[in-house]
Scaffold this motif. Structure first.
Motif, mmCIF file in Angstrom:
data_model
loop_
_atom_site.group_PDB
_atom_site.id
_atom_site.type_symbol
_atom_site.label_atom_id
_atom_site.label_comp_id
_atom_site.label_asym_id
_atom_site.label_seq_id
_atom_site.Cartn_x
_atom_site.Cartn_y
_atom_site.Cartn_z
ATOM 1 N N VAL A 154 0.930 -0.897 0.214
ATOM 2 C CA VAL A 154 0.007 -0.133 -0.106
ATOM 3 C C VAL A 154 1.030 1.243 0.391
ATOM 4 O O VAL A 154 1.525 1.604 0.737
ATOM 5 N N ASP A 155 0.415 2.115 -1.160
ATOM 6 C CA ASP A 155 1.466 3.596 -1.207
ATOM 7 C C ASP A 155 1.064 4.948 -0.517
ATOM 8 O O ASP A 155 -0.801 5.149 -0.960
ATOM 9 N N LEU A 156 1.166 5.271 0.713
ATOM 10 C CA LEU A 156 0.432 6.305 0.881
ATOM 11 C C LEU A 156 0.433 7.674 0.783
ATOM 12 O O LEU A 156 1.587 8.062 0.567
ATOM 13 N N SER A 157 0.100 8.538 -0.258
ATOM 14 C CA SER A 157 0.967 9.725 0.101
ATOM 15 C C SER A 157 0.737 10.696 1.411
ATOM 16 O O SER A 157 0.149 10.031 2.364
ATOM 17 N N PRO A 158 1.893 11.379 1.094
ATOM 18 C CA PRO A 158 2.062 11.925 2.566
ATOM 19 C C PRO A 158 0.547 12.625 3.934
ATOM 20 O O PRO A 158 -0.351 13.433 2.668
ATOM 21 N N ASN A 159 0.437 11.885 4.434
ATOM 22 C CA ASN A 159 -0.794 12.647 5.102
ATOM 23 C C ASN A 159 -2.158 12.148 5.065
ATOM 24 O O ASN A 159 -3.523 12.434 5.308
ATOM 25 N N ALA A 160 -2.068 11.324 3.925
ATOM 26 C CA ALA A 160 -3.478 10.521 3.131
ATOM 27 C C ALA A 160 -3.587 9.123 4.957
ATOM 28 O O ALA A 160 -3.060 9.345 5.590
ATOM 29 N N VAL A 161 -4.904 9.107 4.728
ATOM 30 C CA VAL A 161 -5.983 8.768 6.223
ATOM 31 C C VAL A 161 -6.774 7.117 4.984
ATOM 32 O O VAL A 161 -7.372 7.670 4.750
ATOM 33 N N VAL A 162 -6.411 6.208 6.044
ATOM 34 C CA VAL A 162 -7.205 5.128 5.699
ATOM 35 C C VAL A 162 -8.379 5.356 7.568
ATOM 36 O O VAL A 162 -7.782 5.413 7.684
ATOM 37 N N PRO A 163 -9.554 5.777 6.819
ATOM 38 C CA PRO A 163 -10.367 5.985 7.755
ATOM 39 C C PRO A 163 -10.572 4.910 8.662
ATOM 40 O O PRO A 163 -10.641 3.823 8.011
ATOM 41 N N MET A 164 -11.011 4.749 9.883
ATOM 42 C CA MET A 164 -11.665 3.890 11.139
ATOM 43 C C MET A 164 -12.000 2.764 10.393
ATOM 44 O O MET A 164 -13.379 3.631 10.255
ATOM 45 N N HIS A 165 -12.190 1.494 10.592
ATOM 46 C CA HIS A 165 -13.029 0.470 9.388
ATOM 47 C C HIS A 165 -12.507 -1.054 10.640
ATOM 48 O O HIS A 165 -12.102 -1.033 11.770
ATOM 49 N N SER A 166 -13.398 -1.744 9.876
ATOM 50 C CA SER A 166 -12.872 -3.114 10.310
ATOM 51 C C SER A 166 -13.514 -3.773 9.284
ATOM 52 O O SER A 166 -14.643 -3.792 8.837
ATOM 53 N N HIS A 167 -13.272 -5.170 9.963
ATOM 54 C CA HIS A 167 -13.481 -6.519 8.957
ATOM 55 C C HIS A 167 -13.396 -7.931 9.619
ATOM 56 O O HIS A 167 -12.482 -8.554 10.644
ATOM 57 N N PRO A 168 -13.847 -8.673 8.797
ATOM 58 C CA PRO A 168 -13.591 -9.588 9.331
ATOM 59 C C PRO A 168 -12.335 -10.781 9.332
ATOM 60 O O PRO A 168 -11.608 -12.160 10.308
ATOM 61 N N HIS A 169 -12.273 -10.566 8.897
ATOM 62 C CA HIS A 169 -10.264 -11.299 8.191
ATOM 63 C C HIS A 169 -9.295 -10.234 9.400
ATOM 64 O O HIS A 169 -8.719 -9.624 9.873
ATOM 65 N N GLU A 170 -8.156 -11.401 10.277
ATOM 66 C CA GLU A 170 -7.324 -11.068 10.789
ATOM 67 C C GLU A 170 -6.477 -10.189 9.543
ATOM 68 O O GLU A 170 -6.215 -10.545 8.162
ATOM 69 N N GLN A 171 -5.469 -9.295 10.123
ATOM 70 C CA GLN A 171 -4.339 -8.265 9.464
ATOM 71 C C GLN A 171 -3.493 -8.275 10.239
ATOM 72 O O GLN A 171 -2.968 -8.017 11.122
ATOM 73 N N CYS A 172 -2.017 -8.182 9.494
ATOM 74 C CA CYS A 172 -0.846 -8.186 10.032
ATOM 75 C C CYS A 172 0.154 -7.166 8.735
ATOM 76 O O CYS A 172 -0.422 -7.228 7.777
ATOM 77 N N GLY A 173 0.714 -6.779 8.868
ATOM 78 C CA GLY A 173 1.840 -6.225 8.209
ATOM 79 C C GLY A 173 3.093 -5.588 8.811
ATOM 80 O O GLY A 173 3.638 -5.270 10.424
ATOM 81 N N THR A 174 3.649 -4.377 8.456
ATOM 82 C CA THR A 174 4.759 -3.948 8.211
ATOM 83 C C THR A 174 5.056 -2.096 8.028
ATOM 84 O O THR A 174 4.203 -2.332 6.754
#
Lengths: 108, 108
Positions: free
Chosen positions: A33-53
């Motif tokens: 996932v590429d994010l522009s400076p100050n980009a926002v992924v708003p609060m959300h949820s999903h039934p899938h587990e998620q991990c990362g770095t």
């Protein structure tokens, strides 16, 4: 093709300034996932587990009631159903997210 | 604790010069692996899917019949049962691996 060809993969916009390139097998879907400076992924949820770095840049993650400024190599793991939000720092930022089960909406 | 406390997690030796620190939920196990310069994870396979990226340093991965020198941010996804090997470059190296299902042997 076991090595992800990120350069040649079409991207999908997840939110303004947030673009994902995804790859998957049977149990996991990987999203660069590429994010522009100050980009926002708003609060959300999903039934899938998620991990990362964080690969480069900086992201302020809020997961449930915990918040942390994550830098390259910082890792996180989010149980299914727990709400989370991501706000990029003041620089181009890239994150690796992994989902299980595969998120069908990200198979494009 | 959604953010992985790598600093305070005990490590497990997977091979000479290869030490993992693991974290898990129900579907995925995340492994932060430190490799000494030139350390080798010999060719092996397991039924679990595996994906990941290089955090710092450099790793020559062979997955099935594909070989690539991976640098920070390069990503890979390995179907269950496909043999793979990793050889660190001439510097301290750290890799993030994610497995699904959870590898019970790495829950310590």
């Amino acid at each position: 093709m076991y090595f992800c060809d990120v350069e040649n993969r079409e991207s999908k916009e997840l939110a303004p300034g947030v673009h994902a390139k995804t790859f998957w097998q049977e149990k996991m879907l990987l999203s660069v996932v590429d994010l522009s400076p100050n980009a926002v992924v708003p609060m959300h949820s999903h039934p899938h587990e998620q991990c990362g770095t964080v690969i480069f840049g900086e992201v302020t993650f809020t997961i449930g009631d915990e918040t942390k400024v994550c830098k390259p190599g910082d890792t996180y793991i989010i149980p299914g159903g727990v709400a989370h939000e991501a706000i990029a720092g003041d620089m181009p930022t890239q994150v690796l997210d992994v989902f299980s089960p595969v998120r069908e909406a990200l198979k494009y």
